[in-house]
Design an enzyme around this catalytic site. Structure first.
Site, mmCIF file in Angstrom:
data_model
loop_
_atom_site.group_PDB
_atom_site.id
_atom_site.type_symbol
_atom_site.label_atom_id
_atom_site.label_comp_id
_atom_site.label_asym_id
_atom_site.label_seq_id
_atom_site.Cartn_x
_atom_site.Cartn_y
_atom_site.Cartn_z
ATOM 1 N N CYS A 9 0.869 -1.174 0.000
ATOM 2 C CA CYS A 9 0.000 0.000 0.000
ATOM 3 C C CYS A 9 0.906 1.223 0.000
ATOM 4 O O CYS A 9 1.651 1.459 0.964
ATOM 5 C CB CYS A 9 -0.872 -0.037 1.257
ATOM 6 S SG CYS A 9 -1.922 1.401 1.460
ATOM 7 N N CYS A 35 -0.769 3.459 -6.746
ATOM 8 C CA CYS A 35 -1.682 2.881 -5.749
ATOM 9 C C CYS A 35 -1.969 1.462 -6.223
ATOM 10 O O CYS A 35 -2.289 1.261 -7.400
ATOM 11 C CB CYS A 35 -2.979 3.694 -5.683
ATOM 12 S SG CYS A 35 -4.283 2.895 -4.727
HETATM 13 N N1 DGL Z 1 -3.945 0.477 -2.110
HETATM 14 C C1 DGL Z 1 -3.511 1.609 -1.416
HETATM 15 C C2 DGL Z 1 -2.275 2.266 -2.048
HETATM 16 O O1 DGL Z 1 -1.490 1.607 -2.704
HETATM 17 C C3 DGL Z 1 -4.456 2.662 -0.916
HETATM 18 C C4 DGL Z 1 -5.900 2.593 -1.144
HETATM 19 C C5 DGL Z 1 -6.709 3.343 -0.112
HETATM 20 O O2 DGL Z 1 -6.986 4.551 -0.284
HETATM 21 O O3 DGL Z 1 -7.052 2.701 0.874
HETATM 22 O O4 DGL Z 1 -2.039 3.431 -1.854
#
Ligand code: DGL
EC number: 5.1.1.3
Length: 252
Positions: free
Chosen positions: A69, A177
């Site tokens: 993330c 993301c």
């Molecule tokens: N999947 C996450 C990232 O790579 C974030 C998504 C979210 O906003 O929870 O930043």
């Protein structure tokens, strides 16, 4: 060797999907904090607190924790490394791949990642500030969490956001993301002249290096993959449509 992969939701499955193919002999735990997703519209302190809880849950179960993330990495990775005595691999938008780009770079990510000090320092350090555009696309996280991958609403949203830039000038699109990997087909349609990259391969190389460094057999699970969610979606079969979607994206 047990590798725990954590994300706010289903986005980190894009890392897990490749890691399961490339890291032979490893067992995996995936933890989706679906109860608290999205992270990207929360404050840094909230993201830190949630990330600490998640790693606290995983640290005793694994040999390595991967923060799949970008948002949690941006807000919390230093605190996590200070707090926990386990190797922690983070994930950052792969802007370094833009060094050789002829044209401009467009980084799309969550609002927290875009505003974060980490990304801005990374751009400064790599001297790419003056040719990089930053665009938050928080709705894509919601779409992905709802398994809405290529509906007219999704396409309309992406088209509207991307139209803020002249896509002919963008030679590199950085998916900053992990939730955005589900939408590669739409990006390819709308930006046929841009190369699209994400941080998955770079992160897997880092995990590999860490595994070699630990150079021990580590822990073992009874099954190849354990799935945990903080919300009601606890059934491992729930991740199947996400993995099928990633399979499709990997083939385009
Ligand atoms: N999947 C996450 C990232 O790579 C974030 C998504 C979210 O906003 O929870 O930043």
């Amino acid at each position: 060797m047990v590798v725990a992969v954590f994300d706010s939701g289903f986005g980190g499955l894009s890392l897990l999907y490749e890691a399961m193919k490339k890291l032979e002999g490893c067992d995996f735990i995936y933890f989706a904090d679906n109860e608290n997703a999205p992270y990207g519209t929360k404050s840094i302190d909230e993201i830190k607190a949630l990330s600490i809880d998640a790693v606290d849950f995983l640290a005793s179960k694994a040999d390595i924790v991967v923060i799949a993330c970008n948002t949690a990495t941006s807000a919390a990775v230093s605190d996590l490394r200070e707090k926990f005595n386990i190797p922690i691999i983070g994930m950052e938008p792969a802007v370094n791949l833009g060094k050789d780009a002829d044209g401009d770079i467009l980084v799309i990510a969550t609002p927290a990642t875009i505003k974060g000090v980490k990304l801005n320092e990374l751009l400064k350090k790599s001297n790419l500030n003056n040719k990089t555009h930053l665009l938050p696309m928080p709705k894509l996280v919601e779409f992905a969490q709802n398994m809405e991958f290529n509906s007219p609403n999704v396409k309309e949203y992406i088209k509207n956001q991307i139209s803020k830039f002249n896509s002919k000038n963008i030679s590199l699109l950085v998916l900053g993301c992990t939730h955005f990997n589900y939408f590669k087909d739409s990006f390819i349609d709308l930006m046929p002249n841009s190369k699209i990259v994400d941080g998955v391969d770079g992160t897997i190389r880092q995990i590999k290096r860490k595994i070699d460094e630990l150079n021990s057999k580590g822990k073992n699970l009874d099954t190849k993959l354990l799935y945990y969610s903080s919300k009601k979606q606890k059934d491992i079969n729930l991740i199947t449509p996400f993995l099928s979607r990633l399979d499709k994206m990997a083939k385009i």
